[in-house]
Design a protein around this motif. Structure first.
Motif, PDB file in Angstrom:
ATOM      1  N   ALA A  13       0.837  -1.200   0.000  1.00 46.06           N
ATOM      2  CA  ALA A  13       0.000   0.000   0.000  1.00 46.06           C
ATOM      3  C   ALA A  13       0.871   1.248   0.000  1.00 46.06           C
ATOM      4  N   THR A  14       1.910   1.241   0.815  1.00 46.87           N
ATOM      5  CA  THR A  14       2.821   2.385   0.872  1.00 46.87           C
ATOM      6  C   THR A  14       3.488   2.606  -0.482  1.00 46.87           C
ATOM      7  N   ARG A  15       3.898   1.517  -1.123  1.00 47.96           N
ATOM      8  CA  ARG A  15       4.561   1.626  -2.426  1.00 47.96           C
ATOM      9  C   ARG A  15       3.594   2.148  -3.495  1.00 47.96           C
ATOM     10  N   LEU A  16       2.385   1.640  -3.504  1.00 44.82           N
ATOM     11  CA  LEU A  16       1.400   2.071  -4.494  1.00 44.82           C
ATOM     12  C   LEU A  16       1.023   3.541  -4.303  1.00 44.82           C
ATOM     13  N   LEU A  17       0.901   3.967  -3.060  1.00 41.69           N
ATOM     14  CA  LEU A  17       0.596   5.373  -2.796  1.00 41.69           C
ATOM     15  C   LEU A  17       1.763   6.266  -3.213  1.00 41.69           C
ATOM     16  N   GLU A  18       2.970   5.767  -3.046  1.00 42.97           N
ATOM     17  CA  GLU A  18       4.141   6.526  -3.485  1.00 42.97           C
ATOM     18  C   GLU A  18       4.120   6.692  -4.999  1.00 42.97           C
ATOM     19  N   ASN A  19       3.713   5.644  -5.707  1.00 42.36           N
ATOM     20  CA  ASN A  19       3.586   5.750  -7.164  1.00 42.36           C
ATOM     21  C   ASN A  19       2.531   6.773  -7.547  1.00 42.36           C
ATOM     22  N   PHE A  20       1.410   6.780  -6.831  1.00 40.15           N
ATOM     23  CA  PHE A  20       0.355   7.758  -7.091  1.00 40.15           C
ATOM     24  C   PHE A  20       0.873   9.177  -6.852  1.00 40.15           C
ATOM     25  N   ARG A  21       1.649   9.333  -5.812  1.00 40.93           N
ATOM     26  CA  ARG A  21       2.182  10.656  -5.468  1.00 40.93           C
ATOM     27  C   ARG A  21       3.105  11.185  -6.567  1.00 40.93           C
ATOM     28  N   ARG A  22       3.825  10.292  -7.235  1.00 44.67           N
ATOM     29  CA  ARG A  22       4.786  10.708  -8.251  1.00 44.67           C
ATOM     30  C   ARG A  22       4.119  11.097  -9.563  1.00 44.67           C
ATOM     31  N   GLN A  23       2.860  10.694  -9.749  1.00 42.25           N
ATOM     32  CA  GLN A  23       2.160  11.022 -10.978  1.00 42.25           C
ATOM     33  C   GLN A  23       1.746  12.493 -10.984  1.00 42.25           C
ATOM     34  N   PRO A  24       1.464  13.055 -12.179  1.00 39.41           N
ATOM     35  CA  PRO A  24       1.028  14.457 -12.236  1.00 39.41           C
ATOM     36  C   PRO A  24      -0.121  14.706 -11.274  1.00 39.41           C
ATOM     37  N   ALA A  25      -0.028  15.800 -10.552  1.00 42.51           N
ATOM     38  CA  ALA A  25      -1.003  16.098  -9.501  1.00 42.51           C
ATOM     39  C   ALA A  25      -2.416  16.179 -10.060  1.00 42.51           C
ATOM     40  N   ARG A  26      -3.309  15.409  -9.489  1.00 39.14           N
ATOM     41  CA  ARG A  26      -4.722  15.436  -9.838  1.00 39.14           C
ATOM     42  C   ARG A  26      -5.500  15.869  -8.603  1.00 39.14           C
ATOM     43  N   PRO A  27      -6.546  16.664  -8.784  1.00 44.72           N
ATOM     44  CA  PRO A  27      -7.362  17.046  -7.626  1.00 44.72           C
ATOM     45  C   PRO A  27      -8.013  15.811  -6.998  1.00 44.72           C
ATOM     46  N   ILE A  28      -8.317  15.910  -5.729  1.00 42.58           N
ATOM     47  CA  ILE A  28      -8.982  14.823  -5.029  1.00 42.58           C
ATOM     48  C   ILE A  28     -10.286  15.336  -4.422  1.00 42.58           C
ATOM     49  N   ASN A  29     -11.106  14.403  -3.971  1.00 37.79           N
ATOM     50  CA  ASN A  29     -12.337  14.713  -3.259  1.00 37.79           C
ATOM     51  C   ASN A  29     -12.262  14.035  -1.894  1.00 37.79           C
ATOM     52  N   ILE A  30     -12.740  14.707  -0.873  1.00 36.09           N
ATOM     53  CA  ILE A  30     -12.629  14.187   0.494  1.00 36.09           C
ATOM     54  C   ILE A  30     -13.998  14.144   1.149  1.00 36.09           C
ATOM     55  N   CYS A  31     -14.314  12.996   1.759  1.00 38.49           N
ATOM     56  CA  CYS A  31     -15.545  12.855   2.547  1.00 38.49           C
ATOM     57  C   CYS A  31     -15.175  12.378   3.948  1.00 38.49           C
ATOM     58  N   ILE A  32     -15.709  13.070   4.949  1.00 36.90           N
ATOM     59  CA  ILE A  32     -15.466  12.722   6.353  1.00 36.90           C
ATOM     60  C   ILE A  32     -16.815  12.529   7.025  1.00 36.90           C
ATOM     61  N   ASP A  33     -17.050  11.321   7.523  1.00 40.73           N
ATOM     62  CA  ASP A  33     -18.317  10.994   8.172  1.00 40.73           C
ATOM     63  C   ASP A  33     -18.097  10.914   9.678  1.00 40.73           C
ATOM     64  N   GLY A  34     -18.770  11.788  10.423  1.00 42.76           N
ATOM     65  CA  GLY A  34     -18.625  11.785  11.871  1.00 42.76           C
ATOM     66  C   GLY A  34     -18.960  10.449  12.500  1.00 42.76           C
ATOM     67  N   ASN A  35     -19.884   9.700  11.881  1.00 43.48           N
ATOM     68  CA  ASN A  35     -20.263   8.401  12.430  1.00 43.48           C
ATOM     69  C   ASN A  35     -19.109   7.411  12.436  1.00 43.48           C
ATOM     70  N   ALA A  36     -18.132   7.634  11.559  1.00 45.91           N
ATOM     71  CA  ALA A  36     -16.972   6.740  11.503  1.00 45.91           C
ATOM     72  C   ALA A  36     -16.035   6.958  12.688  1.00 45.91           C
ATOM     73  N   PHE A  37     -16.347   7.947  13.530  1.00 50.28           N
ATOM     74  CA  PHE A  37     -15.525   8.224  14.714  1.00 50.28           C
ATOM     75  C   PHE A  37     -16.324   8.075  16.006  1.00 50.28           C
ATOM     76  N   ALA A  38     -17.511   7.469  15.899  1.00 49.44           N
ATOM     77  CA  ALA A  38     -18.361   7.289  17.080  1.00 49.44           C
ATOM     78  C   ALA A  38     -17.666   6.448  18.153  1.00 49.44           C
ATOM     79  N   TRP A  39     -16.876   5.481  17.716  1.00 51.11           N
ATOM     80  CA  TRP A  39     -16.204   4.569  18.642  1.00 51.11           C
ATOM     81  C   TRP A  39     -15.210   5.279  19.561  1.00 51.11           C
ATOM     82  N   VAL A  40     -14.707   6.433  19.130  1.00 50.30           N
ATOM     83  CA  VAL A  40     -13.699   7.145  19.921  1.00 50.30           C
ATOM     84  C   VAL A  40     -14.264   7.532  21.283  1.00 50.30           C
ATOM     85  N   LYS A  41     -15.551   7.865  21.316  1.00 47.66           N
ATOM     86  CA  LYS A  41     -16.170   8.289  22.567  1.00 47.66           C
ATOM     87  C   LYS A  41     -16.186   7.158  23.600  1.00 47.66           C
ATOM     88  N   GLN A  42     -16.070   5.919  23.129  1.00 48.47           N
ATOM     89  CA  GLN A  42     -16.074   4.768  24.033  1.00 48.47           C
ATOM     90  C   GLN A  42     -14.672   4.359  24.452  1.00 48.47           C
TER      91      GLN A  42
END
Length: 255
Positions: A13-42
């Motif tokens: 995974a680290t190697r593949l992400l490094e390959n992605f990083r070396r490619q011409p910069a492409r914009p990304i989209n980001i989604c953050i769901d608060g429900n995915a952090f519900a467990w932290v409260k416990q």
């Protein structure tokens, strides 16, 4: 190029992400769901839910570089984060990625109707969000005057767009009258029929479009943060760990 269907190791995974990083910069989209952090409260060993997310933001930036962000979506921000944590999260995003300040940007927040009040809407506007996505339950659909009042409040803060999400039903006929009411009395930019907020094709988010779950969803170059978040970067599909302990261990190691 076809997507790989086999599981990969952390090293791969680290190697593949490094390959992605070396490619011409492409914009990304980001989604953050608060429900995915519900467990932290416990988890008594974690003092800040916001800090946990900020660490993942840093890890992604280290992995793929400081990319431009085309679309940003933050879901249920007031369920598990305090206002000061939301400020920290937006600061982390702006520090590690290039968030547009253009009026054409799409920084969308998705909340339940119970999260909408003057204080929350003002904070979100101040943090740079300019599109609002209201998630309705079946019970919410029985009180259209309340929805009208809250939409009026949001529009007072000059949000560029307002969308409505309605949970799916076994039979669309069960929703038909409610959908007509929403279209006529609220006039949203779009109505999304589905269970979870998602990054959607912006070209469809206008003129009262009806979007069903699985349609017009952005897939390429999308990062979904949090526990079990599944991200797609060109041909690479990565999923965060499902176990909180393994997720935290990965953040500790920087992966």
């Amino acid at each position: 190029m076809q997507r790989r269907q086999t599981k990969i190791t952390e090293f791969e995974a680290t190697r593949l992400l490094e390959n992605f990083r070396r490619q011409p910069a492409r914009p990304i989209n980001i989604c953050i769901d608060g429900n995915a952090f519900a467990w932290v409260k416990q988890n008594n060993n974690i003092t800040s839910t916001g800090n946990t997310l900020c660490r993942e933001i840093h890890a992604w930036a280290e992995a793929i570089g400081q990319r431009n962000v085309d679309a940003l979506m933050l879901c249920y921000p007031f369920q598990y984060w305090q206002p000061y944590e939301l400020t920290e999260i937006m600061h982390a995003l702006a520090s590690h990625f290039c968030l547009s300040e253009s009026t054409q940007r799409c920084h969308r927040v998705a909340t339940k109707i119970s999260e909408i009040n003057n204080e929350h809407v003002a904070l979100l506007k101040g943090l740079g969000f300019n599109h609002y996505h209201i998630v309705l339950s079946r019970d919410d659909l029985e009180d259209i005057p309340r929805l009208e009042s809250l939409v009026k409040l949001i529009r007072q803060y000059s949000f560029s767009g307002i969308g409505i999400q309605i949970h799916d039903a076994d039979c669309l006929d069960d929703l038909r009258d409610h959908v007509k009411d929403v279209q006529q009395k609220i006039a949203p930019d779009y109505i999304y029929i589905g269970l979870h907020p998602k990054l959607l094709n912006r070209e469809m988010e206008s003129k009262g479009a009806m979007i069903f779950d699985g349609e017009e969803e952005l897939e390429e170059d999308c990062i979904y943060m949090g526990l079990e978040g599944t991200s797609r970067l060109q041909s690479l599909v990565l999923q965060n760990f499902c176990s909180p302990q393994r997720y935290l261990s990965a953040l500790e190691s920087g992966h």
